[in-house]
Design a protein around this motif. Structure first.
Motif, short mmCIF file in Angstrom:
data_model
loop_
_atom_site.label_atom_id
_atom_site.label_comp_id
_atom_site.label_asym_id
_atom_site.label_seq_id
_atom_site.Cartn_x
_atom_site.Cartn_y
_atom_site.Cartn_z
N VAL A 169 0.83 -1.20 0.00
CA VAL A 169 0.00 0.00 0.00
C VAL A 169 0.87 1.25 0.00
CG1 VAL A 169 -1.68 1.32 1.34
CG2 VAL A 169 -1.93 -1.14 1.14
N ARG A 182 0.10 5.69 -6.91
CA ARG A 182 -1.25 5.58 -7.47
C ARG A 182 -1.55 6.60 -8.56
NH1 ARG A 182 -1.65 2.94 -2.91
NH2 ARG A 182 -0.99 4.66 -1.65
N LEU A 209 -1.29 4.85 -12.00
CA LEU A 209 -2.16 3.74 -12.33
C LEU A 209 -3.58 4.21 -12.59
CD1 LEU A 209 -0.99 1.46 -9.48
CD2 LEU A 209 -0.50 1.14 -11.87
N LYS A 210 -4.19 3.63 -13.58
CA LYS A 210 -5.60 3.90 -13.78
C LYS A 210 -6.44 2.72 -13.33
CE LYS A 210 -6.29 7.44 -17.23
NZ LYS A 210 -6.39 7.68 -18.66
N ILE A 211 -6.15 1.58 -13.91
CA ILE A 211 -6.98 0.40 -13.64
C ILE A 211 -6.10 -0.70 -13.08
CG2 ILE A 211 -8.37 -1.40 -14.70
CD1 ILE A 211 -9.21 0.69 -16.77
N VAL A 212 -6.49 -1.20 -11.94
CA VAL A 212 -5.81 -2.36 -11.36
C VAL A 212 -6.86 -3.40 -11.04
CG1 VAL A 212 -4.45 -3.21 -9.46
CG2 VAL A 212 -3.96 -0.99 -10.41
#
Lengths: 323, 323
Positions: A311, A316, A319-322
């Motif tokens: 975490v 973040r 990143l768009k989609i995980v």
């Protein structure tokens, strides 16, 4: 640019920029301090030898996993490959002599190539591809060892790990050599820079002319080769083992990669970071064992560390989609 | 005219085979094992073992196969089952029979936690749930002290109702119906498919991605919790403390074999029924064939790889970046 704008709070900003490097070092100092206070034997000669023994083979396997994680993928089969090559050595050493070592390494590389080809050619997520392969390899390892505890009696083979040079076991020199080599690969060579580029943005890397598929297959081969090497040296160090080798190693291994500061999203980190992570995890392990804290609590602690560190280190914004 | 009807039937069969290739494999396995081992495979005892195995696979896989339609993975089931058992053992002397309700509660809490961490912190779901699974295993060993503790008083869950049919199978039916209704008949299910096929598009279409991700993991956790409640008694009524990776792998194989694509967008619990049936037939058939455990593991691993390859065929058309 940021530093100029920040003005007065330079120190705070410096920490903010470098906290993924500072935190592991601070944690190591903390761990050594705490365990040294509780148990004065921690940093004596015997204690240090046991620390080195517990971290060396682990470090070699972790370096391989680091390359894969740097690339934004995951290799589930590291533990299985390590188990496979360790058992291969002990089962066939009587028939083949020392030829088992190169053979085990070549077979490990072949496994890595299969992993990489399934992942790149067939577009299967790397986690699932390596999971499937690891089930098969576990089956082969169980078949080879028939489930027995096998002992190694070849002294030449065992001297690979347990020869003492300048007061330290030779497995430690192997591990250090591999960390330095891996760090050089990742920092200096074009191959290493390509891994970072793919981890940063795979499609951009492909558009800038990098052969993404080939690099990915090579990285999986490298990861499996290092896992196989860890298995050989593990067997030489321990002198025996069964299919239970590495059963509870997966989460500590993963935790040590992310605790060092290699991010799951890829593109950041490296083997030198993993060295710090491995020191944190394995020294904690040894320190806790010295205090009589059992494996159960260790699994819980390392699971929580793994989640927390992933975490904390994940960037973040990128990143768009995980999934 | 007659020819046309025949053609239509053939084409509809062909279409079904293309959509559900697993049906073909199912019949193939059934026929092969029935011909090879007519006495042992078609015996009532084997059928009852098959039903027991099917229930185990199905109850573990219902929740995760809903998450899988979204393109994520949920591997917490083994952990929830183990830790739930340990908590039941801990709480039964205090609150009596109501202790069993702690299992669904644990499932919901875990699912919610996974959902929030996954959606907010953007950590790959497989690695997050894997870490949680191992952490729960450690907690289980910690609570139970490492012994398989037996809990009395919950035999009513699997008390015989219809001779020859395990009661757990009867419990599975309402669970399955509820899951299929949720995925096929509600807005929630439709949104999960939307998230699986194109998350960015779903976001642009005004779906609250964060909310539905958290909801999906929570619902999955609830189903895992209910399933574990039944399985706790079904699998012996005692706390499991040994981590057996087969328990984790087989439901995953069932989901993928059923035909839910790895990237999500279609499939769901209704497809997993087929996958669980096929895997049950395979495993029971191999057991009847008196194969060694390692050979069974090897074949299940190969089955997983084969089904991953078949399942990934449809998922890599959209140019999705696979890591």
């Amino acid at each position: 640019m940021n530093t100029i704008l920040r003005g007065k709070s330079d120190f705070k900003g410096w920490i903010g920029d470098n906290y993924t490097s500072i935190m592991p070092v601070a944690m190591i100092v903390l761990i050594i301090g705490v365990f040294q206070i509780i148990n004065p034997f921690f940093l004596q000669y015997q204690g240090i030898i046991s620390l080195l023994y517990s971290m060396s083979y682990f470090l070699i396997a972790a370096c391989g996993l680091t390359f894969v994680v740097m690339m934004g993928s995951f290799d589930f089969s590291v533990i299985s490959v390590m188990k496979f090559s360790a058992l291969f050595c002990v089962v066939y050493i009587d028939k083949l002599g020392l030829w088992v070592v190169p053979l085990a390494l070549v077979l490990s590389m072949v496994i890595g190539m299969i992993n990489g080809l399934i992942f790149t050619k067939l577009k299967v997520p790397s986690f699932l591809a390596t999971l499937g392969i690891s089930i098969v390899i576990d089956g082969i390892a169980l078949y080879m060892s028939k489930g027995f505890l096998l002992m190694m009696e070849n002294d030449t083979f065992r001297s690979l790990s347990v020869t003492f040079i300048a007061g330290l076991p030779s497995i430690f020199y192997w591990a250090m050599g591999i960390v330095i080599l891996c760090t050089l690969i990742s920092i200096i060579t074009p191959f290493g820079r390509r891994i970072y580029a793919i981890g940063g943005n795979a499609s951009a890397a492909a558009h800038s002319g990098i052969n993404v598929g080939k690099t990915r297959v090579s990285v999986f081969m490298l990861s499996s080769l290092l896992a196989g090497m860890a298995g050989v040296l593990y067997m030489a160090q321990m002198g025996g083992g069964s299919v239970a080798i590495g059963a509870d190693m997966l989460i500590p291994l993963f935790a040590s990669v992310v605790a060092g500061g290699t991010t799951l999203s890829g593109g950041i980190g490296g083997p030198h970071r993993t060295l710090l992570g491995v020191i944190i995890i394995t020294w904690m392990q040894t320190g806790m064992l010295m205090l009589g804290i059992g494996k159960d609590i260790q699994v819980v602690v390392f699971g929580i560390i793994a989640i927390l560190m992933s975490v904390v280190t994940t960037d973040r914004k990128k990143l768009k989609i995980v999934k | 005219m007659k020819n046309l009807a025949l053609k239509q039937i053939l084409s509809s069969i062909w279409k079904m085979l293309r959509e559900f290739p697993v049906v073909f494999i199912l019949f193939l396995f059934f026929a092969a094992f029935s011909i090879l081992f007519p006495d042992r495979f078609l015996s009532p005892m084997n059928f009852s073992s098959m039903m027991r195995q099917f229930v185990t696979l199905m109850l573990f896989a219902v929740g995760p196969s809903m998450v899988m339609t979204m393109g994520s993975l949920d591997l917490t089931y083994v952990g929830i089952w183990m830790l739930g058992g340990a908590l039941v053992w801990l709480l039964t002397p205090v609150v009596g029979l109501a202790a069993i309700l702690v299992v669904p509660l644990l499932g919901v809490v875990t699912g919610f936690m996974v959902g929030v961490i996954q959606a907010r912190a953007k950590i790959p779901s497989f690695i997050l749930t894997l870490s949680i699974m191992f952490t729960y295993w450690g907690l289980t060993a910690l609570i139970s002290g490492g012994y398989p503790r037996t809990v009395q008083g919950f035999q009513f869950i699997t008390a015989k109702l219809i001779p020859g049919i395990p009661t757990a199978l009867l419990w599975t039916i309402p669970v399955l119906v509820a899951a299929i209704y949720l995925i096929k008949g509600t807005r929630f299910g439709t949104y999960l498919y939307a998230l699986g096929s194109n998350e960015e598009g779903a976001h642009l279409a005004g779906i609250n991605v964060l909310k539905y991700k958290v909801l999906a993991f929570t619902v999955s956790g609830l189903f895992i919790g209910i399933g574990s409640m039944i399985l706790f008694q079904h699998m012996g009524g005692s706390v499991a403390v040994e981590m057996n990776l087969n328990t984790m792998n087989w439901p995953l194989v069932a989901i993928i074999l059923g035909g839910t694509p790895l990237m999500g967008g279609s499939g769901g619990p209704q497809r997993t029924i087929l996958g669980a049936l096929t895997l049950t037939l395979l495993v029971r058939g191999l057991n009847v064939a008196m194969l060694k455990p390692e050979a069974i593991q090897l074949l299940v691993g190969l089955m997983l790889i084969a089904s991953i390859l078949v399942g990934s065929r449809s998922s890599n058309k959209g140019g999705v970046e696979v890591s």
